[in-house]
Scaffold this active site. Structure first.
Site, mmCIF file in Angstrom:
data_model
loop_
_atom_site.group_PDB
_atom_site.id
_atom_site.type_symbol
_atom_site.label_atom_id
_atom_site.label_comp_id
_atom_site.label_asym_id
_atom_site.label_seq_id
_atom_site.Cartn_x
_atom_site.Cartn_y
_atom_site.Cartn_z
ATOM 1 N N GLU A 148 49.871 54.715 31.301
ATOM 2 C CA GLU A 148 51.367 54.000 31.816
ATOM 3 C C GLU A 148 52.661 55.576 30.669
ATOM 4 O O GLU A 148 51.744 55.023 29.560
ATOM 5 C CB GLU A 148 51.419 52.441 30.662
ATOM 6 C CG GLU A 148 52.695 51.778 30.702
ATOM 7 C CD GLU A 148 52.659 51.102 30.191
ATOM 8 O OE1 GLU A 148 51.724 50.000 29.211
ATOM 9 O OE2 GLU A 148 53.678 50.308 29.736
ATOM 10 N N LYS A 188 50.616 53.308 35.751
ATOM 11 C CA LYS A 188 51.921 52.012 35.132
ATOM 12 C C LYS A 188 53.070 53.026 35.191
ATOM 13 O O LYS A 188 53.278 53.429 33.409
ATOM 14 C CB LYS A 188 51.420 51.285 34.470
ATOM 15 C CG LYS A 188 52.055 49.986 33.834
ATOM 16 C CD LYS A 188 51.915 49.134 32.939
ATOM 17 C CE LYS A 188 52.721 48.104 32.759
ATOM 18 N NZ LYS A 188 51.875 47.178 32.618
HETATM 19 P P1 13P Z 1 57.743 45.675 29.682
HETATM 20 O O1 13P Z 1 57.643 44.701 31.471
HETATM 21 O O2 13P Z 1 57.858 43.792 28.978
HETATM 22 O O3 13P Z 1 58.276 46.779 29.753
HETATM 23 O O4 13P Z 1 56.552 45.675 30.127
HETATM 24 C C1 13P Z 1 55.172 46.031 30.596
HETATM 25 C C2 13P Z 1 54.363 46.195 29.553
HETATM 26 O O5 13P Z 1 52.543 46.186 29.409
HETATM 27 C C3 13P Z 1 54.745 47.336 28.560
HETATM 28 O O6 13P Z 1 54.057 48.419 27.751
#
Ligand code: 13P
Length: 348
Positions: free
Chosen positions: A179, A221
């Site tokens: 991510e 992600k």
């Molecule tokens: P949000 O969808 O609230 O951005 O959170 C996703 C997430 O896992 C952030 O690390």
């Protein structure tokens, strides 16, 4: 190649199966307390536990949610009645995941920028989580857009951390969710977000390649390519969808098992609409499934309705399920105003 390669591939594919996405509920205690505090709920371990019980015991959640990301405190907790959360999840057909980074910290030498920590001892923590029943993991890197930033140093250090984490996960049997979040904060344009996201993704995949990460055994992600929150000129739903898919097609290998977006502070409806538009326009061309891994854009209405009261649990669960269902529909390109409105009679 990981001895778990086959299992990793199967898990990754299940996480992004048609109509399914991931629920992020891995807020650290600090972040969870902040969110509870904002809606006037007491900030204790038991309230965090009760809130996570509410989420995980939502009837039929497994129809739309393939896996849920937990925090270290949560993966060890049980319902009030004594059933471990891990059992509640597997009974509901929801794959347990775990956040393994230890947070984004101020980066030495790089004012205003963050570096994500958590590599020390990670191999042992992964082994424990796998043995407990987790089958995937998450590590979030944060890239900030601002005056003269992000710097190359920050992007490279974060990409390297993500790649080291991903390789350790695959070695230990957990599918890594990689991510790299480009923050929505600021007044930057969609074009600037595109540039930064493309550079970040290219750097991340270069590092993943250097660290011998198997792309077909990981989930990306990313954040969407979107106008900064304070940009006076807000891009349309179609502009966001076009720019995001184009950016990813230019930087994400075709063999990646799936793309599951974060919501990043978008409104609930925006997050569903953007995901839907990407699937309506590009599901046929994109080489990877495009789905969600949202936290706020699934949880927020439920958290606000719950207010920490037992008597509100059932309403909160209906609201949570509704957002899961809307995003499931968006993954299939079937999110419409009618789907969005389906719940109104229940909330009225
Ligand atoms: P949000 O969808 O609230 O951005 O959170 C996703 C997430 O896992 C952030 O690390």
């Amino acid at each position: 190649m990981s001895t778990y390669a086959q299992e990793l591939r199967a898990t990754a594919q299940a996480m992004v199966a048609p109509g399914k996405g991931v629920l992020a509920m891995d807020e650290s205690n600090g972040t969870c307390n902040k969110r509870l505090g904002k809606v006037g709920i007491e900030q204790t371990e038991d309230m965090r536990r009760a809130y996570r019980q509410l989420i995980l015991t939502t009837p039929n959640l497994g129809n739309y949610i393939s896996g849920a990301i937990l925090y270290d405190e949560t993966i060890r907790q049980s319902t009030k009645e004594g059933t471990p959360f891990l059992k509640v999840m597997t009974d509901a057909g929801i794959i347990p995941g775990i956040k393994v980074d230890t947070g984004a910290k101020d980066m030495a030498g790089f004012p205003e920028e963050k570096i994500t920590e958590g590599l020390d001892g990670l191999r042992d923590r992964i082994a424990e989580y796998y043995q407990m029943g987790a089958r995937f993991a998450k590590w979030r890197a944060v890239i900030t857009i601002g005056d003269g930033i992000p710097s190359r140093g920050c992007i490279e250090a974060n990409a390297h951390g993500l790649a080291r984490y991903a390789q350790l996960c695959q070695e230990g049997g957990l599918v890594p969710i990689v991510e790299p979040e480009v923050l929505i904060d600021g007044d930057h344009t969609l074009e600037r977000c595109y540039q930064v996201t493309e550079e970040t993704l290219r750097t991340v995949f270069n590092q993943l390649y250097n660290q011998r990460v198997a792309f077909d055994q990981m989930i990306l992600k990313p954040s969407m390519v979107i106008s900064g929150k304070d940009c006076p000129n807000q891009a349309s739903v179609n502009e966001v969808a076009d720019a995001t898919v184009q950016c990813l097609m230019n930087s994400v290998p075709a063999s990646v098992a799936g793309v599951a977006f974060l919501s990043g502070g978008q409104s609930n409806e925006q997050a569903s609409a953007h995901l839907n538009a990407m699937n309506v326009k590009y599901a046929d061309q994109a080489p990877w499934p495009i789905t969600f891994s949202y936290a706020r854009a699934i949880q927020q209405p439920a958290l606000e309705a719950w207010k920490g009261k037992e008597s509100n649990v059932s309403l909160a669960q209906k609201l949570l399920l509704h957002r899961a269902k809307c995003n499931s529909a968006a993954h299939e390109g079937k999110y419409t105003p009618e789907v969005e409105k389906e719940l109104e009679p229940v909330t009225a």
